[in-house]
Structure formats: structure tokens, C-alpha cells
Design a protein around this motif. Structure first.
Motif: not given
Length: 234
Positions: A34-52
Motif C-alpha cells: 500500500m505504501a508503494r501504491i500510495e507513493s506512485y499515486e502521489g507522483r501521478e498527482k504531483k505531475g510529470i515524472s522526474d525523468v520526463r
């Protein structure tokens, strides 16, 4: 005669092979998933990924670097105002560097629009900009007279060509594969969390546990004596 032991041995081996998979399933940690899923969803809500985001910064660097070189070229030729009027207002394809600057602006607008605003996950936009850049620069080098104008006749076309292909390589080999890998990990973690929820439905509360009433010691003997006493005396 040996058929039954052989079947028993095969059944034992198959059950032993299935034990690791069961252990692997039971070893799933729902909290970690659940921690991994929440971190991924948080990155999606934050915006584009770091590499992009890094790719978009490099595209911006491409535009700024070409602009800087073009301004230096304007100063070298005798002043910004005079040379700017000559290259922009009296544009000549064979001797002007203004089109190389416009080419950098074209790459910047298309790539930022496609991969930053629209968050495109395909390579067609970068392929289009790189193809247009390569074809235009090759034609300009062959037809124009840039090589007779000094060092900038070599520097601007070569650097513009190299930057366009670096952007293509970075998107195709870094941005898109890494984002696809992160999405696959998210789907695997989500599927594993659903399985873990089925295997571990939750901790039962104290009210769900009960124990049968304890039997009094010697109750069987008392009941037998009572039955004997109630029998009629013949």
C-alpha cells in the motif's frame, strides 16, 4: 505393486513444489504494498515524472543554447541591431542563421506541448521534430554558403543536429521505458495488494472470539448418581 507408492511420491513432490508459491503469497506485506501504491499515486498527482521533467529541462536548454550562440554570432558580425535587421528583415537562406534559431523554437514548442502539457507516451512527436531538423540542416549545409562565414557556419548546424538526436535518444531509451516499468510495477503491486487483502482479510476483534462454557468437574458422575437415585426401587 509399486504403483501406489509411486503415486504417493509424485503427490508428495507436487505438494512440496507448491509450498514455495504458497509461502511467497503469504509472505506478502500489505502495508509495504500500500505504501508503494500510495507513493506512485502521489507522483501521478504531483505531475510529470522526474525523468520526463529532466527531458523537458534538456529541451529548454536546447533552445537557450542555440539562442545564445545565435546572439554571439550577431555580435561577431558587427552588432546585434545591424546583423539582426540583415538576417531577419532581409532574410537570405544561404547566409542567415535565423532559420536555425526558428528550428530550435519549433522543437521546443512541439516537444513541450506533446510531452509536458499533453504527457504523450509515444515517440512520434520526437521522431517528427528530429526528422524535420535533420532534413532542414542537411539541405542548408549542402545548398547554403555557411562554411564560408567562419566558425559559426560549422558550430550552429552541428550543435543543433546533435542536440536534436540527444533528445531523441533520451526520450526513447530513458523516459518512455522507465515510465512503462514504473507503471508495470504499480499494476503488479496493486494486484498483489488485492491478493493480500483476500489472504489477510484483517485482524478479528475480541468480540468475534468466544469459548464454550466450561464444564464443571465431576458433572458426569453427578448426573449418573442422579439417574440412579431416580430409578424406582423394585
Amino acid at each position: 505393486m509399486n504403483r501406489v507408492p509411486a503415486d504417493a511420491e509424485n503427490a508428495h513432490s507436487s505438494s512440496a513444489e507448491s509450498c514455495p508459491s504458497l509461502r511467497d503469497v503469504h509472505s506478502i506485506n500489505p502495508t509495504h504494498l500500500m505504501a508503494r501504491i500510495e507513493s506512485y499515486e502521489g507522483r501521478e498527482k504531483k505531475g510529470i515524472s522526474d525523468v520526463r521533467r529532466t527531458f523537458c529541462l534538456f529541451v529548454t536548454f536546447d533552445l537557450l543554447f542555440i539562442t545564445l550562440l545565435w546572439i554571439i554570432e550577431l555580435n561577431v558580425k558587427g552588432g546585434i541591431e545591424t546583423t539582426l535587421e540583415k538576417e531577419v528583415l532581409h532574410y537570405d537562406y544561404s547566409s542567415s542563421y535565423f532559420d536555425i534559431f526558428l528550428l530550435a523554437v519549433f522543437r521546443f514548442k512541439v516537444l513541450i506541448l506533446a510531452y509536458a502539457m499533453c504527457r504523450l507516451r509515444h515517440w512520434w512527436a520526437i521522431a517528427f521534430t528530429t526528422a524535420v531538423t535533420s532534413a532542414f540542416l542537411l539541405a542548408k549545409v549542402i545548398i547554403s554558403q555557411l562554411f564560408s562565414q567562419g566558425a559559426f557556419g560549422y558550430v550552429l548546424p552541428i550543435i543543433s543536429f546533435i542536440l536534436a538526436w540527444i533528445e531523441t535518444w533520451f526520450l526513447d531509451f530513458k523516459v518512455l521505458p522507465q515510465e512503462a516499468e514504473e507503471e508495470n510495477r504499480f499494476l503488479i503491486a496493486q494486484d498483489a495488494s488485492e491478493r493480500a487483502a483476500l489472504l489477510h482479510p484483517g485482524v478479528l476483534s475480541d468480540g468475534q472470539f468466544y469459548s464454550p462454557p466450561e464444564s464443571v468437574a465431576g458433572s458426569d458422575e453427578d448426573s449418573e448418581e442422579k439417574q440412579d437415585s431416580e430409578k424406582p426401587i423394585v
